[in-house]
Each structure stands twice: as structure tokens, then as C-alpha cells.
Enzyme design. Structure first.
Site, mmCIF file in Angstrom:
data_model
loop_
_atom_site.group_PDB
_atom_site.id
_atom_site.type_symbol
_atom_site.label_atom_id
_atom_site.label_comp_id
_atom_site.label_asym_id
_atom_site.label_seq_id
_atom_site.Cartn_x
_atom_site.Cartn_y
_atom_site.Cartn_z
ATOM 1 N N HIS A 74 1.016 -1.311 0.091
ATOM 2 C CA HIS A 74 -0.004 0.095 0.002
ATOM 3 C C HIS A 74 0.794 1.145 0.029
ATOM 4 O O HIS A 74 1.162 1.883 0.974
ATOM 5 C CB HIS A 74 -1.088 -0.135 1.318
ATOM 6 C CG HIS A 74 -2.071 -1.127 1.181
ATOM 7 N ND1 HIS A 74 -1.809 -2.275 1.918
ATOM 8 C CD2 HIS A 74 -3.110 -1.121 0.463
ATOM 9 C CE1 HIS A 74 -3.120 -2.919 1.341
ATOM 10 N NE2 HIS A 74 -3.835 -2.337 0.777
ATOM 11 N N ALA A 100 -2.739 -18.550 -1.909
ATOM 12 C CA ALA A 100 -3.217 -16.921 -1.799
ATOM 13 C C ALA A 100 -4.023 -16.511 -2.818
ATOM 14 O O ALA A 100 -4.987 -15.741 -2.594
ATOM 15 C CB ALA A 100 -2.107 -16.054 -1.308
ATOM 16 N N HIS A 118 -7.441 6.960 -2.725
ATOM 17 C CA HIS A 118 -8.394 5.978 -1.977
ATOM 18 C C HIS A 118 -7.376 4.971 -0.818
ATOM 19 O O HIS A 118 -7.927 4.586 0.086
ATOM 20 C CB HIS A 118 -8.585 4.763 -2.864
ATOM 21 C CG HIS A 118 -7.565 3.704 -3.369
ATOM 22 N ND1 HIS A 118 -6.566 4.108 -3.998
ATOM 23 C CD2 HIS A 118 -7.414 2.485 -2.891
ATOM 24 C CE1 HIS A 118 -5.695 2.919 -4.186
ATOM 25 N NE2 HIS A 118 -6.146 2.004 -3.398
#
EC number: 3.1.4.35
Length: 534
Positions: free
Chosen positions: A251, A451, A291
Site C-alpha cells: 500500500h 493465496a 483511496h
């Protein structure tokens, strides 16, 4: 003025001309020829007449700028000197010599002037340097005072909260007041064309280049023109946004660019400017950029379980997404970064509400809720219905937020490594703090294949299949890469399973060999003592 003006004072010479005293004044910068001509004129003799000066006791005086001054009581006598007739050649030589002498004299005068000017400039430069040091000290003091005021303001606004962790960093929110200095890259036609496609390789670009690409998107979509966005304010806002993304494995600002570029490509791929208003496009792009602002690298589950400041502040309801919104509008609240400064109040209210709705929609805890609502509207989707459009925009930003697997494998796969690294950092911390650990984040339980398979199969593909019903072009460009990605990770899982099975067999054979040998020896001894019946 003192010594500076005395060097320019003219010299006065007194001449005795037939009993009449004549005062002659000249500058020290005159040469001998000029002075002699001046004396000839004063005595009424033709110019260029060779003369001599005599003192009152008939001593000869040299005619040059340094000749001794006299007074009215001691005037010099002027006597013409009889000279022989010289040839034209000698006259020419004398003329040349006179010119050379004059040039030398001028050169010496220029050098003297240069020296004086240089000295004067040195004095001025020293004075400017001293003044400059004063300015630097003043600016430093101003900067220190500003920092102290900001720190005091932050302390006054801080609420004492029994939270375990705080992820807020208000210092980053201060925008740069100067014009941003990141270079304005001239994008090539190939880059501009590639930027509009989902296959764009986001790993090839440095932060400054990504900022220039984002700036280009706002110009290319007509947002700068239609909303009268100041280009300098746009650059300053983008730079402030960049500074408020943290250096997390996943992120981070590159993820922000990745999501925004995918939104930009969907605008062109799906012809969204024909379906949405320009304000909707502005909301989609700006929400994509903002965001994940100031994401701490630990998800909502951790925030809630650890009872962090964000979880307490937002009552466990999408704490990260609420924080991203808050940071976004704190940046926009700065006049230097307000790209919506020319938008009327009602328009800004709509933009703000739209951005909040879209950013909050990126919370994956709401995925099923949003998908169910969108599927209901899909049966009779109406572009003139505001509720339908809002749901579509929510789905679009969700698609872009988790769209890495839509990209080519060589672009998408590194993102999986980044995400797992961030997951493992969180699970390690959760273990050390005695908090619950999600299996898909545990480095001892999850692999890259496991995953991705479930996420692609049960989240990505169903969502993009739904979007394909509205925009069929998405199937070939985005859905097909997802099918291929699912097959890739299923093959990878089969390979992982085969390797694990082989490893188990190898370990079993290695650990079981001594035991089997012992059993065989025991059986042989038993057979010797007990003969089989006849």
C-alpha cells in the site's frame, strides 16, 4: 568623499605671457601632447609648436601631467623652440610614436579605472554577502517559528486516548508552498498510447515520472479545462498526495498510481465519458488517487483487534477507509492544494460526497453487500438512475483497486510478493501481541498459489464477469487475463503439492530405513528358533 575625490582634482599652471599671467587648468589624465597644445593655445602659438617652460630662474620644466604646480607669483615662461625641418618620413615616424604613446597612456588610464571599479565591486559584494547572511538567518528563524507553531497546534488538537498505537503523521500534510520542482516529463506518443491500456507496465517508472503521468491524465480527460484547475495547484496537490503515501511493501504510492492508471484505462476502454458526466469522471479519478492515503500497512482487522486510535475514532467501522478520506480532504482544505477552488459550493459538495462513497466502497468487508446490490440493479440497469450510477462507480473503483491480476503476468506477479510481505509483517506482529492471525496471512500456512487461487476464483472473476454484462469489451481485455492467471496459479499449486508429496516420501524413507532393518533381523532370529511345521 575624502581620498576618493582628491584623485580627480585638476591641476592649475600659471604662465607668463608677455607680462600677462595666464592660468591653465588640466586633468592628470591628459597626456603631454594635450598639455603642450593647451599651452600653445594659451600663448597664441600654433598647435604642435614645440615649446619649453622655464621657471623664474630659467630652469626648464618637463611638460607632462606630473609637472610641479606653481603660483601666480612664480609663473612659468613659455619659449618656442626652433626646430629643423624634418623629412616626411621622420614626421610619419614621430606621428606613429605619438599615437603609440597616446595608446599607452590610455591603457594605463583604463587599468587605473579597472582597479578602482574592481575595488568598489569588492566592497559591494562583501556588503551583499553580509546582507544575504542576515536574510538566511531571518528565514531560518521564520522556519523555526513556523515549526514550533505547528507543533503547538498539533499538541493542542491532540486528544488523550487509551489506544495502543497511533498511525497519524500530521507533518506530512503541510504542502510545499513553492512551485513543485519535480521535472515535467514530455511523454512520448508511445507512452501516451500505452497509458490508456490495462497492459501498462507500472514497474518501469520513477515517482516523478508517475506524477507527470497522473498530471497528463487530468489534462487528457479535459478535467483541468472543464473545472478550471490551476496547473500549478494540480502539481502541488499531486506532490502532497505522493508525500502522504507511506513506504509500505504494497500500500504505497505505486499502488495508488496503479489503481488510477487502471481507472484511466477503463475510462477509455469502456467509453465512460459517454456514460458519465465530467464531474463523475473527476470523482472516479480523484478517489482512485486518494483511496489509500496514509495507509499504515496493517489492515482493518488489525486496527480493530489492537484497538488502535483509528479504530476507536471511527468506532470499528472501516477505520482505514475513513482515515483515507479524512487525509484526502485535509490536503484539499489547504488553499495551495485545492484543485476544486473554482468549483461552486454545491458542486464541491457533490464531489466530496462522491469521493467518500467510492473510497469507503474499497473496504473488502463490504464486498458481498456491494456485489449483491449491483447484481440486483443489473437486471434493469438505467444510466439515468443516480442510484444505479453510484453502484456502478463503486464497482469500478473496486475493480481497479484489486486489478493487478488483470495485467500481464510479469507485471502482476511482483505485486503478489509485495502483498504477502505486508501480510507476513502484520501476522508476525499479531503473533507477538497475542492477537488473532488470519490463515491467509500466516507465513507458515500460506503460499503464493493458495493465496491467489481463491481470490481470483471467488472475488475477481465474478466481479469482472458482472461488469462484462454492461461493457462486453472487458471480457477480452480484462476477464481473459484473469482466467489465464487462475490456470497459472492452479498449475503452480499442483507443482507445490507434488513437491510436498515427494518431500514427505523422502523423509519417510529416510526415517523408516533403520526401523525396517531391525524388524528383518528380528524375524530372521525368530525363524531360526521356530521351524515351520511339516
Amino acid at each position: 568623499m575624502g581620498a576618493g575625490s582628491s584623485s580627480y582634482r585638476p591641476k592649475a599652471i600659471y604662465l607668463d605671457i608677455d607680462g600677462r599671467i595666464q592660468k591653465v587648468v588640466f586633468s592628470k589624465y591628459c597626456n603631454s601632447s594635450d598639455i603642450m597644445d593647451l599651452f600653445c593655445i594659451a600663448t597664441g602659438l600654433p598647435r604642435n609648436t614645440t615649446i619649453s617652460l622655464l621657471t623664474t630662474d630659467d630652469a626648464m620644466v618637463s611638460i607632462d601631467p606630473t609637472m610641479p604646480a606653481n603660483s601666480e607669483r612664480t609663473p612659468y615662461k613659455v619659449r618656442p623652440v626652433a626646430v629643423k625641418q624634418v623629412s616626411e618620413r621622420e614626421e610619419l615616424i614621430q606621428g606613429v610614436l605619438a599615437q603609440v604613446a597616446e595608446q599607452f597612456s590610455r591603457a594605463f588610464k583604463i587599468n587605473e579605472l579597472k582597479a578602482e571599479v574592481a575595488n568598489h565591486l569588492a566592497v559591494l559584494e562583501k556588503r551583499v554577502e553580509l546582507e544575504g547572511l542576515k536574510v538566511v538567518e531571518i528565514e531560518k528563524c521564520k522556519s523555526d517559528i513556523k515549526k514550533m507553531r505547528e507543533e503547538l497546534a498539533a499538541r493542542n488538537s491532540r486528544t488523550n486516548c487509551p489506544c495502543k498505537y497511533s498511525f497519524l503523521d500530521n507533518k506530512k500534510l503541510t504542502p510545499r508552498r513553492d512551485v513543485p520542482t519535480y521535472p515535467k516529463y514530455l511523454l512520448s506518443p508511445e507512452t501516451i498510447e500505452a497509458l490508456r491500456k490495462p497492459t501498462f507496465d507500472v514497474w518501469l517508472w520513477e515517482p516523478n515520472e508517475m506524477l507527470s503521468c497522473l498530471e497528463h491524465m487530468y489534462h487528457d480527460l479535459g478535467l483541468v479545462r472543464d473545472f478550471s484547475i490551476n496547473p500549478i495547484t494540480l502539481r502541488r496537490w499531486l506532490l502532497c498526495v505522493h508525500d502522504n503515501y507511506r513506504n509500505n511493501p504494497f500500500h504505497n504510492f505505486r499502488h495508488c498510481f496503479c489503481v488510477t492508471q487502471m481507472m484511466y484505462s477503463m475510462v477509455w476502454l469502456c467509453g465512460l465519458q459517454e456514460k458519465f458526466s465530467q464531474m463523475d469522471i473527476l470523482v472516479l479519478m480523484t478517489a482512485a488517487i486518494c483511496h489509500d492515503l496514509d495507509h499504515p500497512g496493517y489492515n482493518n482487522t488489525y486496527q480493530i483487534n489492537a484497538r488502535t486510535e483509528l479504530a476507536v475514532r471511527y468506532n470499528d467501522i472501516s477505520p482505514l477507509e475513513n482515515h483515507h478520506c479524512a487525509i484526502a480532504f485535509q490536503i484539499l482544505a489547504r488553499p495551495e492544494c485545492n484543485i476544486f477552488a473554482s468549483v461552486p459550493p454545491e458542486g464541491f459538495r457533490q464531489i466530496r460526497q462522491g469521493m467518500i462513497t467510492l473510497i469507503l466502497a474499497t473496504d473488502m468487508a463490504r464486498h458481498a453487500e456491494i456485489m449483491d446490490s449491483f447484481k440486483e440493479k443489473m437486471e434493469n440497469f438505467d444510466y439515468s438512475n443516480e442510484e444505479h450510477l453510484t453502484l456502478l462507480k463503486m464497482i469500478l473503483i473496486k475493480c481497479c483497486d484489486i486489478s493487478n491480476e488483470v495485467r500481464p503476468m510479469e507485471v502482476a506477479e511482483p505485486w503478489v510478493d509485495c502483498l504477502l510481505e505486508e501480510y507476513f509483517m502484520q501476522s508476525d506482529r499479531e503473533k507477538s501481541e497475542g492477537l488473532p492471525v488470519a490463515p491467509f496471512m500466516d507465513r507458515d500456512k500460506v503460499t503464493k498459489a493458495t493465496a491467489q487461487i481463491g481470490f481470483i476464483k471467488f472475488v475477481l472473476i465474478p466481479m469482472f464477469e458482472t461488469v462484462t454484462k454492461l461493457f462486453p469489451v472487458v471480457e477480452e481485455t480484462m476477464l481473459r487475463p484473469l482466467w489465464e492467471s487462475r490456470e497459472h496459479y492452479e498449475e503452480l499449486k499442483q507443482l507445490d503439492d507434488a513437491m510436498k508429496e515427494l518431500q514427505k516420501k523422502t523423509e519417510s524413507l529416510t526415517s523408516g530405513a533403520p526401523e525396517n532393518t531391525t524388524e528383518k533381523n528380528r524375524d530372521a532370529k525368530d525363524s531360526e528358533g521356530h521351524s515351520p511345521p511339516n
